[in-house]
Scaffold this motif. Structure first.
Motif, PDB file in Angstrom:
ATOM      1  N   LEU A  96      30.988  45.835  49.536  1.00 37.65           N
ATOM      2  CA  LEU A  96      32.416  45.645  49.758  1.00 37.65           C
ATOM      3  C   LEU A  96      32.896  44.482  48.895  1.00 37.65           C
ATOM      4  O   LEU A  96      32.189  43.493  48.725  1.00 37.65           O
ATOM      5  CB  LEU A  96      32.694  45.355  51.232  1.00 37.65           C
ATOM      6  N   GLY A  97      34.093  44.610  48.359  1.00 42.02           N
ATOM      7  CA  GLY A  97      34.634  43.547  47.527  1.00 42.02           C
ATOM      8  C   GLY A  97      34.178  43.600  46.084  1.00 42.02           C
ATOM      9  O   GLY A  97      34.451  42.682  45.304  1.00 42.02           O
ATOM     10  N   THR A  98      33.470  44.672  45.689  1.00 41.65           N
ATOM     11  CA  THR A  98      33.008  44.793  44.306  1.00 41.65           C
ATOM     12  C   THR A  98      34.195  44.784  43.335  1.00 41.65           C
ATOM     13  O   THR A  98      35.207  45.440  43.561  1.00 41.65           O
ATOM     14  CB  THR A  98      32.221  46.112  44.126  1.00 41.65           C
ATOM     15  N   MET A  99      34.039  44.026  42.251  1.00 41.93           N
ATOM     16  CA  MET A  99      35.070  43.952  41.209  1.00 41.93           C
ATOM     17  C   MET A  99      34.567  44.694  39.975  1.00 41.93           C
ATOM     18  O   MET A  99      33.456  44.433  39.501  1.00 41.93           O
ATOM     19  CB  MET A  99      35.381  42.494  40.861  1.00 41.93           C
ATOM     20  N   ARG A 100      35.366  45.605  39.469  1.00 41.26           N
ATOM     21  CA  ARG A 100      34.981  46.399  38.300  1.00 41.26           C
ATOM     22  C   ARG A 100      35.566  45.797  37.023  1.00 41.26           C
ATOM     23  O   ARG A 100      36.747  45.459  36.966  1.00 41.26           O
ATOM     24  CB  ARG A 100      35.479  47.840  38.443  1.00 41.26           C
ATOM     25  N   GLU A 101      34.730  45.712  35.997  1.00 44.00           N
ATOM     26  CA  GLU A 101      35.187  45.254  34.682  1.00 44.00           C
ATOM     27  C   GLU A 101      36.036  46.356  34.044  1.00 44.00           C
ATOM     28  O   GLU A 101      35.665  47.531  34.068  1.00 44.00           O
ATOM     29  CB  GLU A 101      33.956  44.960  33.812  1.00 44.00           C
ATOM     30  N   THR A 102      37.174  46.005  33.471  1.00 46.07           N
ATOM     31  CA  THR A 102      38.090  47.021  32.934  1.00 46.07           C
ATOM     32  C   THR A 102      37.973  47.212  31.434  1.00 46.07           C
ATOM     33  O   THR A 102      38.314  48.283  30.921  1.00 46.07           O
ATOM     34  CB  THR A 102      39.550  46.646  33.241  1.00 46.07           C
ATOM     35  N   GLY A 103      37.544  46.169  30.722  1.00 44.41           N
ATOM     36  CA  GLY A 103      37.566  46.250  29.266  1.00 44.41           C
ATOM     37  C   GLY A 103      38.929  45.950  28.678  1.00 44.41           C
ATOM     38  O   GLY A 103      39.128  46.045  27.469  1.00 44.41           O
ATOM     39  N   ASP A 104      39.916  45.581  29.536  1.00 43.65           N
ATOM     40  CA  ASP A 104      41.270  45.259  29.080  1.00 43.65           C
ATOM     41  C   ASP A 104      41.481  43.748  29.090  1.00 43.65           C
ATOM     42  O   ASP A 104      41.078  43.060  30.029  1.00 43.65           O
ATOM     43  CB  ASP A 104      42.313  45.918  29.987  1.00 43.65           C
ATOM     44  N   PHE A 105      42.137  43.243  28.051  1.00 44.28           N
ATOM     45  CA  PHE A 105      42.398  41.810  27.933  1.00 44.28           C
ATOM     46  C   PHE A 105      43.862  41.503  28.220  1.00 44.28           C
ATOM     47  O   PHE A 105      44.756  42.271  27.858  1.00 44.28           O
ATOM     48  CB  PHE A 105      42.008  41.305  26.538  1.00 44.28           C
ATOM     49  N   VAL A 106      44.085  40.376  28.917  1.00 42.90           N
ATOM     50  CA  VAL A 106      45.441  39.961  29.267  1.00 42.90           C
ATOM     51  C   VAL A 106      45.619  38.482  28.953  1.00 42.90           C
ATOM     52  O   VAL A 106      44.648  37.745  28.778  1.00 42.90           O
ATOM     53  CB  VAL A 106      45.741  40.199  30.768  1.00 42.90           C
ATOM     54  N   ARG A 107      46.889  38.087  28.894  1.00 39.85           N
ATOM     55  CA  ARG A 107      47.219  36.668  28.816  1.00 39.85           C
ATOM     56  C   ARG A 107      47.838  36.251  30.138  1.00 39.85           C
ATOM     57  O   ARG A 107      48.742  36.934  30.637  1.00 39.85           O
ATOM     58  CB  ARG A 107      48.224  36.424  27.681  1.00 39.85           C
ATOM     59  N   VAL A 108      47.312  35.194  30.736  1.00 33.36           N
ATOM     60  CA  VAL A 108      47.858  34.678  31.991  1.00 33.36           C
ATOM     61  C   VAL A 108      48.834  33.557  31.653  1.00 33.36           C
ATOM     62  O   VAL A 108      48.478  32.594  30.967  1.00 33.36           O
ATOM     63  CB  VAL A 108      46.738  34.142  32.914  1.00 33.36           C
ATOM     64  N   GLN A 109      50.060  33.732  32.108  1.00 37.47           N
ATOM     65  CA  GLN A 109      51.099  32.727  31.832  1.00 37.47           C
ATOM     66  C   GLN A 109      52.026  32.624  33.033  1.00 37.47           C
ATOM     67  O   GLN A 109      52.634  33.622  33.443  1.00 37.47           O
ATOM     68  CB  GLN A 109      51.886  33.139  30.577  1.00 37.47           C
ATOM     69  N   ASN A 110      52.090  31.442  33.618  1.00 35.76           N
ATOM     70  CA  ASN A 110      52.921  31.218  34.813  1.00 35.76           C
ATOM     71  C   ASN A 110      52.588  32.231  35.918  1.00 35.76           C
ATOM     72  O   ASN A 110      53.484  32.820  36.530  1.00 35.76           O
ATOM     73  CB  ASN A 110      54.410  31.306  34.467  1.00 35.76           C
ATOM     74  N   ALA A 111      51.297  32.442  36.117  1.00 38.06           N
ATOM     75  CA  ALA A 111      50.779  33.336  37.161  1.00 38.06           C
ATOM     76  C   ALA A 111      51.114  34.804  36.927  1.00 38.06           C
ATOM     77  O   ALA A 111      50.921  35.638  37.815  1.00 38.06           O
ATOM     78  CB  ALA A 111      51.271  32.906  38.538  1.00 38.06           C
TER      79      ALA A 111
END
Length: 1128
Positions: free
Chosen positions: A428-443
């Motif tokens: 339970l709670g497993t996190m899957r890697e997506t292969g997608d990159f994002v930029r985090v800015q102001n949450a």
């Protein structure tokens, strides 16, 4: 809470409301089921499945079908067992669907009744369950009957097929294949178990575009929160209409279906073919059904085109409340603003997710103020907030959380868990890697692109999505896509909006991009290729670019006529597969004589236009009929019209008629030396003539010629019911008939041989009993050597007189026209004409003459009895068209590559009228309709013309945009024609387009319409399928051959098989297919020793067809099987 419980709750509240609409988008009114009906049918299916399936607590049931009115009932019926449904796409490559079924260990599969033949042909090892069909629900249950011992080899096959693509990269954001690594984060040691009873809702496989396809098992606990939250976000009510845009194998379809069915709303379903037609689809969605919620990939939306999006989808008065885009990078804001009318009130959402955590993970509503004219256009669109029960994390390469900056996105949740491939338990709670990159800015999260799409170029690292977004921002770009070709060249593919100048576009991009992000090359395409899930097909784009590369040498541009000549020779060899041949090309070489065919000519044509960067009018006709030197000069005239080096085209090699000292014969009628004086016999011959596509011509036969219970008007051709062969077809031969000796598959006739002629038909029919179960086999009866390829189709003439044998008339590339005895294979006469013959012969009204076209530009009228020339008519170019005769007037109609169609009176030896067809050669045969009295003509310029046969005046015309090699064919209501754009088009006799049917390859085959089947149209395509569709344009069945189909099928009937209606078709690899015309099942097959572009003609048990190994073949059909009971 499960999906079925949510639907049943809604059904109890809205039982009388319409749950599902199905619209075929034709003359038929749309059909609907209420919630009460959907639930009732589902319960019947559930009861059936509980009776026949051994559940053992965990059951998964395949569903092999196209979307239709019953789809919600079928899915609900499976879920209520309880079981998980596993959609299998009938159009997916069999190797992929077989892999999916074996890998997921499916034991049961429900097959749509009219897909049974296709399923059994593609998937061995499945058997019917007892009492397995539910007729009114339209399904049949199959159970796996073979062992899975060959699973490993199957897996290896698929691995070898898909693993090479990993190096290509370029997967798309969202719904892409994830890397194999899975980051596990447990919650106090809790696990979800795939074996838990009744936990699974559905089983899918990922598309395999970037790696080996994965099996994904989705529990109710994973998908239900998605449905609940999105219903709330989209404010769904019972008054909404949602469109089933996604295929069943793509998990957004689950969201579309269950958001509707759990809310009392309606779901609209249309056939897959309509989804490919933007005009028809937009009319159905927004004019007829007033769809309020549309979920789609951005590429699927772009398929409508900017005009339809502005005028209909996102217009001021559109019915659409919600547009939710996901599965790919969100369109740039500037493009979206250009689509949206300033008064439009549609709410637009950005969805993001991956199949491995089905279905969506985040959602963002685009604020209304963003669309105002003065709002900044560089506003970035975030991915949005996590949906109910979903957890989203961003991590750097070390696995540490990223609160500001760039990183990879991971998705999961306490119970947002799916089982991948062979996983049995997942923490339970497993996190899957997506292969997608994002930029985090102001949450907030802003999508950067796939990990696979991060490239290093000129020493700089960047994501290729930034190039796509910059290109989409340009006003002259309708749509675009980017590939990193073989990790060395950055290629931008553009669907242009208006006139797009390549150099100007590249200059614009240089203004907005750093130097390392400017593409190496810009390739213009007409439309973006899509995967079955509606995303851009990167592998197909790479193929397009590979073809583009083949058309020229790298890093060079046309400098003048000399280089054009070199490039043209390279292309010639490339298209003909002669690159390894070091010998030069003769200036007199003609494409079709050098190993080319019509499909290769189209490729050559496309490659030349790509090379020169502009359209070259009339080029295809020159390629098909003239030398490479003339092709070269034709292009020169377009490219360099002012250069001194260009000779006047009129002075380039002209066709000469031998013995005429250059005299101009245009519009004149000449008498060749071999012609002899002839008076037309006053008596008319009684006969039946058969030619390709079930064209049936009968004159002056008596009632004794046919079965007495049928009346036939003497002297009238049934033009619009072109086959009543069941009146006159002889009985089938027994496989053990005396007098035929088989040796090396060649049948030779001995003294004991007997023949069945048409005058004893009734007697044989009465005396033969029928076969209960049988298969058909083919064997060679005779073959006739013509000394060159036979691309023409045979004409078969059966005289009524018993003492006169039936004849086959056919021409060859050897210049020879032969008349052959149909029964014995003996040559009755042979006549050498002035050049090659590709035209198929036709018979005159009186039966005394055969009319055939020739490459020398002449139309020959030969005596049918001995082949002597009665008259010749000269056109101004090659004649490949086949003539057609008007049974009332006796006029002969024929086309020419000189772009004219002619009406000839062969008795007065005069041209009655000629009509210029507006810039396109007439390759195919005209088609004559009796009621109304129209002549239909198709051209290589893409024009379909309706002409008055008496006056030659045009009645109407329709421009289809691509060459028409196919000959039109009509019945009392419609005229149909195939096109190299992959469509079969259907028009009324008034010129209104009724429908178009799409295939996956060019359609050279002419449609076959027969009175034996009345409501069916048969044709072949270069996608290797033989198609049968009804008069509404709906697919009834399709059969996959082993090669492309060029010729036209032929429908016939055999008394000895309980009057079973059969279809003969020949693929270009020489395979002769005998199919059941009603079901598409194979009844018999044989192979000729050469390629075949000729069309078969069947009389009784004899099938005649030409072959490229220089022979004309006659094959006998005979019966093999356990219960042969022929008594003739």
């Amino acid at each position: 809470m499960t999906l079925q419980e949510m639907v049943n709750q809604a059904a109890s509240l809205y039982s009388d409301r319409k749950a599902v609409w199905f619209d075929e988008c034709n003359d038929k009114p749309p059909t609907f089921y209420t919630y009460a009906t959907v639930v009732k049918l589902a319960m019947e299916l559930t009861a059936f499945l509980r009776k026949h399936c051994d559940q053992q607590g965990k059951c998964e049931i395949g569903l092999y079908c196209y979307p239709g009115i019953n789809l919600p009932s079928w899915i609900l019926g499976i879920l209520q067992v309880p079981a998980a449904y596993s959609p299998v796409d009938p159009d997916a490559p069999p190797v992929l669907s077989t892999y999916f079924m074996k890998k997921s260990n499916l034991q049961y599969i429900l097959v749509e009744n009219d897909k049974i033949n296709k399923f059994r042909m593609s998937h061995v090892g499945w058997s019917y369950c007892s009492s397995s069909t539910i007729e009114h629900i339209g399904l049949t249950l199959f159970q796996m009957s073979s062992s899975n011992a060959d699973l490993n080899s199957q897996v290896d096959d698929v691995k070898s097929k898909y693993e090479p693509f990993k190096a290509m990269g370029n997967s798309q954001p969202g719904y892409s294949i994830c890397p194999d690594q899975t980051e596990v984060k447990t919650s106090e040691g809790g696990y979800m178990d795939v074996g838990q009873k009744y936990s699974l809702a559905y089983v899918l496989h990922t598309s395999g575009t970037t790696g080996i396809p994965k099996i994904v098992r989705v529990p109710h606990k994973c998908i239900v929160p998605n449905i609940q939250h999105l219903k709330s976000i989209f404010e769904i009510t019972q008054n909404d209409v949602l469109f089933l845009a996604s295929p069943l194998t793509f998990d957004p379809s689950v969201v579309e279906l269950f958001i509707a069915l759990t809310s009392g709303a309606s779901i609209l379903v249309v056939p897959n073919t309509i989804k490919m037609m933007p005009v028809e689809l937009s009319a159905a969605l927004f004019h007829h059904h007033h769809v309020t919620v549309l979920q789609a990939t951005p590429t699927l939306l772009r398929r409508f085109g900017a005009h339809i999006i502005k005028s209909t989808v996102l217009s001021a008065n559109t019915s659409l409340r919600v547009l939710a885009l996901g599965g790919e990078a969100f369109p740039v804001l500037n493009l979206l603003k250009s689509w949206k009318h300033k008064e439009n009130k549609t709410s637009v959402f950005n969805l993001y997710g991956i199949t491995e955590v089905s279905s969506w993970a985040t959602c963002y509503k685009i604020p209304e103020e963003v669309f105002s004219a003065d709002f900044r256009t560089d506003f970035p669109i975030p991915l949005g907030s996590p949906l109910l029960g979903t957890k989203v994390e961003v991590r750097d390469t070390d696995g540490s959380a990223v609160l500001e900056g760039e990183g990879q996105i991971f998705i999961g949740g306490e119970e947002r868990i799916c089982f991948l491939d062979d996983e049995i338990t997942v923490p339970l709670g497993t996190m899957r890697e997506t292969g997608d990159f994002v930029r985090v800015q102001n949450a907030k999260l802003f999508f950067l692109g796939r990990k696979d799409n991060q490239i290093k170029r000129h020493g700089k690292r960047f994501n290729i999505e930034c190039l796509q977004q910059a290109a989409e921002d340009l006003c002259q770009v309708e749509a675009c896509a980017v590939t990193w070709y073989q990790q060395e060249k950055l290629i931008l593919f553009v669907v242009p909006k208006d006139d797009l100048e390549e150099r100007e576009t590249l200059k614009e991009l240089q203004k907005h991009l750093p130097a390392h992000a400017v593409p190496d090359e810009l390739v213009l395409i007409k439309t973006l290729p899509l995967t079955s899930h509606g995303k851009v097909d990167i592998s197909e784009l790479n193929k397009i670019y590979q073809n583009h590369l083949n058309s020229r040498r790298r890093d060079s541009k046309l400098s003048g006529a000399e280089e054009l000549w070199e490039r043209l020779q390279y292309l010639w060899k490339s298209v003909l597969g002669l690159l390894g041949d070091s010998t030069g090309i003769s200036k007199d070489a003609v494409f079709l004589y050098s190993g080319g065919d019509s499909l290769k000519a189209l490729r050559f044509y496309d490659e030349i236009e790509m090379l020169v960067g502009k359209a070259v009018p009339g080029l295809l006709e020159v390629i098909l009929s003239r030398s490479i030197e003339e092709v070269y000069r034709h292009i020169l005239k377009i490219l360099f019209p002012d250069e001194d080096q260009l000779m006047n085209y009129d002075n380039v090699v002209k066709r000469k008629l031998s013995g005429n000292s250059g005299e101009d014969f245009r519009g004149k009628y000449i008498k060749l030396k071999s012609e002899r004086g002839l008076e037309v016999a006053s008596g008319l011959i009684s006969f039946i003539a058969l030619s390709r596509g079930n064209h049936f011509f009968s004159m002056n036969f008596t009632k004794s010629f046919v079965q007495p219970n049928n009346t036939v008007q003497v002297g009238v051709e049934l033009l619009q019911q072109p086959s009543f062969l069941h009146l006159v077809t002889p009985s089938i031969m027994k496989s053990h008939v005396q007098g035929y000796e088989m040796e090396n598959r060649i049948l030779t006739v001995t003294d004991k041989a007997t023949k069945t002629d048409c005058c004893s038909v009734h007697q044989i029919h009465a005396e033969c009993s029928h076969v209960t179960t049988a298969e058909l086999a083919l064997c060679i009866r005779w073959k006739s050597n013509t000394r060159k390829c036979v691309d023409a189709s045979p004409l078969v003439i059966i005289p009524c007189k018993e003492e006169v044998s039936a004849s086959v008339y056919v021409g060859s590339h050897s210049h020879a026209m032969q008349a052959i005895d149909l029964d014995l294979g003996e040559i009755k006469w042979e006549k050498n004409l002035g050049d090659r013959i590709e035209s198929s012969a036709c018979v005159s009204k009186c039966g005394n003459f055969i009319v055939v076209g020739c490459y020398d530009g002449l139309v020959y009228v030969l005596q049918s009895s001995d082949g002597e020339i009665h008259w010749t008519f000269v056109t101004e170019d090659t004649v490949k068209s086949s003539a057609v005769v008007d049974p009332s007037s006796g006029l002969v109609y024929i086309g020419s590559h000189d772009q004219h169609v002619y009406a000839l009176d062969i008795y007065k030896k005069a041209c009655v009228w000629k009509l210029h067809c507006e810039g396109g050669a007439v390759f195919s045969s005209p088609c004559l309709s009796s009621f109304p009295h129209h002549l239909y003509v198709a051209t290589l310029g893409g024009l379909l013309l309706a002409v008055n046969p008496v006056t030659g005046n045009k009645i109407w015309k329709s421009f289809l945009g691509k060459p028409l090699f196919s000959s039109p064919h009509c019945n009392e209501k419609y005229v149909c024609v195939g096109c190299v754009d992959g469509n079969l088009y259907c028009y009324t006799h008034a010129g209104e387009k009724v429908w178009q049917f799409s295939t996956d390859g060019p359609v050279f085959s002419s449609p076959c319409i027969s009175s034996l089947t009345k409501q069916e149209i048969f044709f072949g395509s270069h996608d290797c399928f033989i198609y049968c569709c009804n008069m509404e344009g709906n697919l009834l069945w399709k059969f996959e051959a082993t090669s492309s189909l060029y010729g036209t099928p032929f429908v016939f009937q055999i008394d000895d098989l309980k009057n079973r209606i059969l279809l003969a078709a020949v693929s270009t690899d020489g395979k002769v297919w005998i199919l059941n015309a009603k079901t598409g099942t194979a009844e018999g097959v044989d192979k000729l020793p050469g390629e075949v572009f000729s069309s078969p003609v069947v009389w009784g048990t004899k099938l005649v067809v030409g072959c490229r190994n220089d022979y004309v073949y006659c094959l006998d059909l005979y019966i093999t099987g356990k219960k042969e009971q022929l008594r003739c």
